[in-house]
Design an enzyme around this catalytic site. Sequence first.
Site, PDB file in Angstrom:
ATOM      1  N   ILE A 210       3.805  13.512  -9.957  1.00  0.00           N
ATOM      2  CA  ILE A 210       4.565  12.773 -10.683  1.00  0.00           C
ATOM      3  C   ILE A 210       3.568  11.483 -11.099  1.00  0.00           C
ATOM      4  CG2 ILE A 210       6.471  11.224 -10.805  1.00  0.00           C
ATOM      5  CD1 ILE A 210       8.066  13.293  -9.111  1.00  0.00           C
TER       6      ILE A 210
ATOM      7  N   ASP B 231      -5.390   3.654   1.076  1.00  0.00           N
ATOM      8  CA  ASP B 231      -4.409   4.107   2.148  1.00  0.00           C
ATOM      9  C   ASP B 231      -3.527   3.116   2.195  1.00  0.00           C
ATOM     10  OD1 ASP B 231      -2.888   4.605   4.401  1.00  0.00           O
ATOM     11  OD2 ASP B 231      -4.289   5.200   5.723  1.00  0.00           O
TER      12      ASP B 231
ATOM     13  N   TYR C 299      13.488  11.305   7.573  1.00  0.00           N
ATOM     14  CA  TYR C 299      13.075  11.435   6.271  1.00  0.00           C
ATOM     15  C   TYR C 299      13.705  10.609   5.516  1.00  0.00           C
ATOM     16  CZ  TYR C 299      11.496  12.803   1.587  1.00  0.00           C
ATOM     17  OH  TYR C 299      11.100  12.563   0.202  1.00  0.00           O
TER      18      TYR C 299
END
Length: 275
Positions: free
Chosen positions: A17, A69, A163
Amino acid sequence: MSLKGKTLFITGASRGIGREIALKAAQDGANVVIAAKTAVEHSKLEGTIFSVAKEIEAAGGQALAIQLDVRDEQAVQAAMKQAADQFGGIDILINNAGAIKLSGVETLDPQRFDLMYQVNTRAVLVCSQAALPYLKKSENPHILSLSPPLNLNEKWFASYAPYTISKYGMSMLTIGMSQEFEHYKISVNSLWPKTIIATAAIEFSLGGRELLSRARKPSIMADAAYSILTSEKRKISGRLLIDEEILREVGVTDFEQYREGSSEEDLMIDLFVDA
């Protein structure tokens, strides 16, 4: 409205995406910063920050590839400065980088939870903080995070609460930052797909290539993001948007164009979205 000349800083943009949003912006002549970890081709995953940079330039945009990162706040601050120095500022931040592991509390390694929380929730805070000095100077600044509506149906917590928590944290930051940054005229929103999207995350985390026949193309998310990012200051802000819903708001009626597989297959509704 157009993204011509605007600078977008997109995390996790080496594929999926994020890449699709980058290419959509490039068609307008935008400057796009591809900030992701993948600098060397992966054996199973296509795309690096450098390959996407070439695609952006071929599409008509300007590109800057930065290996990043998002867990490292000093590196994030340095990357934002590098982007602003290169292009004269930052207009849009897209928090697209993500980590996923659909495991419950009993079986999840705590270090995996740390990774999800840091790459999902914490990175939104870190990247938004680092972008803020530059967004304040933009004429039409936006922060867009790829996170879901806050659906408190217990089924979204039953099997993979860790999550869910990390993704809902992103959405709650969207609501909070929209209020906090109102006086800076920064639009802050979240965007989530109604159906699963044909990406590596779906293929490798949720069930294999067979699921892709029930998915939509990443282009639906790019088109939805574009409609948000080209909106006037604060016209859209503080919303947890679904791709199909925002596209319907701007007049899109043909969604068959976004199908990845056969029209005979039923589309699979994404996590956190009620059918």
